[in-house]
Design a protein around this motif. Structure first.
Motif, PDB file in Angstrom:
ATOM      1  N   ARG A 167      14.065  10.435 -28.807  1.00 33.65           N
ATOM      2  CA  ARG A 167      14.014   9.972 -27.414  1.00 33.65           C
ATOM      3  C   ARG A 167      12.605  10.114 -26.842  1.00 33.65           C
ATOM      4  O   ARG A 167      12.115   9.256 -26.105  1.00 33.65           O
ATOM      5  CB  ARG A 167      15.000  10.765 -26.554  1.00 33.65           C
ATOM      6  CG  ARG A 167      16.447  10.439 -26.786  1.00 33.65           C
ATOM      7  CD  ARG A 167      17.302  10.971 -25.655  1.00 33.65           C
ATOM      8  NE  ARG A 167      18.715  10.763 -25.909  1.00 33.65           N
ATOM      9  CZ  ARG A 167      19.546  11.679 -26.392  1.00 33.65           C
ATOM     10  NH1 ARG A 167      19.062  12.907 -26.676  1.00 33.65           N
ATOM     11  NH2 ARG A 167      20.816  11.392 -26.587  1.00 33.65           N
ATOM     12  N   SER A 211      10.507   7.288 -28.124  1.00 36.24           N
ATOM     13  CA  SER A 211      10.778   6.044 -27.394  1.00 36.24           C
ATOM     14  C   SER A 211      10.122   6.056 -26.012  1.00 36.24           C
ATOM     15  O   SER A 211       9.504   5.069 -25.599  1.00 36.24           O
ATOM     16  CB  SER A 211      12.303   5.856 -27.265  1.00 36.24           C
ATOM     17  OG  SER A 211      12.592   4.723 -26.488  1.00 36.24           O
ATOM     18  N   ARG A 267       7.014   3.615 -24.730  1.00 30.65           N
ATOM     19  CA  ARG A 267       7.086   2.755 -23.548  1.00 30.65           C
ATOM     20  C   ARG A 267       5.914   3.021 -22.598  1.00 30.65           C
ATOM     21  O   ARG A 267       5.355   2.094 -22.006  1.00 30.65           O
ATOM     22  CB  ARG A 267       8.420   2.971 -22.828  1.00 30.65           C
ATOM     23  CG  ARG A 267       9.616   2.378 -23.560  1.00 30.65           C
ATOM     24  CD  ARG A 267      10.869   2.435 -22.681  1.00 30.65           C
ATOM     25  NE  ARG A 267      11.979   1.769 -23.324  1.00 30.65           N
ATOM     26  CZ  ARG A 267      12.849   2.337 -24.117  1.00 30.65           C
ATOM     27  NH1 ARG A 267      12.722   3.651 -24.397  1.00 30.65           N
ATOM     28  NH2 ARG A 267      13.841   1.655 -24.651  1.00 30.65           N
TER      29      ARG A 267
END
Length: 389
Positions: free
Chosen positions: A232, A235, A239
């Motif tokens: 997580r 990710s 971003r």
């Protein structure tokens, strides 16, 4: 410019210029055949037709070259005028070609050359002034002086105007070159700034992603929940890196989109930076003294990028088990930053900063500051900077 040297290249003159000068020569040749001229006798004895035709032909051949060789053409015209002023009887003078040649000298050559040419033209004409055709020779003399002075003034005015227009064109060209140079310099500076921003931001995010990925890979079997959390983090960091890259590349666009209006990172964004770094496995202790106060956004950006670059290097080179300390001291007119780690990956390494620290040195120097980096004892690395707030 010499009186006898050419002032134009005959091969580069436009055809319309030649046509105009040939027309002037035809006018002067026709005037040489007329029965009236300045200061002639009341009842002149005209030269034979053959002589008149020779004068007209010589005028037609020589005068079209007036703007190529203004000095020699004027010389031919003034000699011919002086001869005709005394032959066959005093008073025969044909001054149209001489006036055109004098105007050309005044318009193209230097002012002293123009004054000398005017004096020669006046000397050629004055010998015939008032010969039998004037009741008062002084009136003829004044008329001749006025005529020569008028031609001289017209030529000097044309020369001055031409020089003024040339200066305006030259100034416009210089301003255009300076504008192009300024634009190119600004573009180069902006590209260098974008390159530094790209390095500082993207390199940091990629380093965090690598660290989180390694942690997730090592924990995928023994601690699935920890691996999931690390993924997580990968990710989320990816971003953020994508958003930061879009914002930086948006500077290159001319449409002034939303990316150009987003604020640059500052001191308030350090906590988020430390959160990402800690999630990647590097413990960070942060100490701050003094309020932000009137610290400019530019200085805040430099501090943020400096801490980001130093922590990125720590994650790359300090080795496993390392930790970092970040100390920020804000004082009136001054900001001090210190980033230390206790890793063993760079023990004894010389202080040879790479592209990132070189860019940071340029950033700090732009704000009148100083940057220093080097190994700690017994192990670790230290980066310190002082900036003018």
């Amino acid at each position: 410019m010499s009186f006898w040297t050419p002032v134009e290249n005959p091969g580069t003159r436009p055809p319309r210029s030649w046509v105009f000068d040939i027309g002037c020569a035809l006018l002067a040749a026709a005037a040489s055949l007329a029965t009236f001229s300045f200061g002639q006798a009341a009842h002149p004895a005209h030269p034979p037709l053959a002589v008149s035709l020779c004068v007209a032909l010589l005028t037609l051949l020589v005068l079209p070259l007036r703007r190529v060789w203004p000095g020699p053409v004027f010389g031919v015209m003034v000699v011919m005028a002086a001869v005709l002023a005394q032959w066959p009887v005093p008073g025969e003078l044909f001054p149209v070609a001489l006036a055109i040649a004098l105007y050309t000298v005044a318009a193209t050559l230097s002012r002293p050359a123009a004054l000398v040419a005017a004096a020669l033209a006046l000397a050629a004409e004055i010998s015939a002034a008032g010969q039998g055709g004037w009741s008062d020779s002084w009136l003829a003399l004044i008329f001749e002086v006025i005529a020569v002075a008028s031609v001289l003034i017209a030529g000097l005015y044309a020369s001055t105007r031409r020089a003024y227009l040339a200066e305006l064109r030259d100034r416009a060209q210089r301003l255009e070159r300076e504008h192009d140079q300024t634009t190119a310099l600004a573009t180069a500076v902006e590209r260098a700034r974008i390159a530094r921003e790209m390095h500082d931001s993207v390199a940091h995010h990629l380093t965090v992603i690598v660290a989180l990925s390694d942690g997730a890979l090592s924990a995928v079997n023994r601690a699935p929940a920890q691996a999931t959390e690390a993924i997580r983090g990968v990710s989320s960091t990816a971003r953020e890196a994508l958003a930061e890259t879009r914002r930086l590349l948006g500077v290159l666009r001319a449409d002034g989109g939303l990316e150009l209006r987003q604020p640059l990172p500052g001191l308030s964004d350090l906590d988020g930076l430390f959160t990402r770094v800690r999630a990647a496995g590097l413990p960070v202790r942060y100490e701050r003294s003094g309020p932000a106060g009137d610290t400019s956004p530019g200085v805040q950006l430099v501090v943020f990028r400096l801490v980001q670059e130093a922590l990125t290097n720590t994650m790359k080179h300090a080795g496993p088990g390392a930790s970092a300390d970040v100390r920020l001291r804000l004082a009136p007119g001054e900001v001090r930053v210190e980033v230390e780690d206790d890793g063993a990956g760079r023990v004894g390494a010389p202080c040879t900063p790479g592209g990132g620290m070189t860019g940071m040195a340029e950033r700090v120097s732009a704000y009148g500051g100083e940057l220093a980096c080097g190994p700690r004892q017994p192990s670790g690395w230290r980066v310190t900077a002082r900036l003018a707030a």
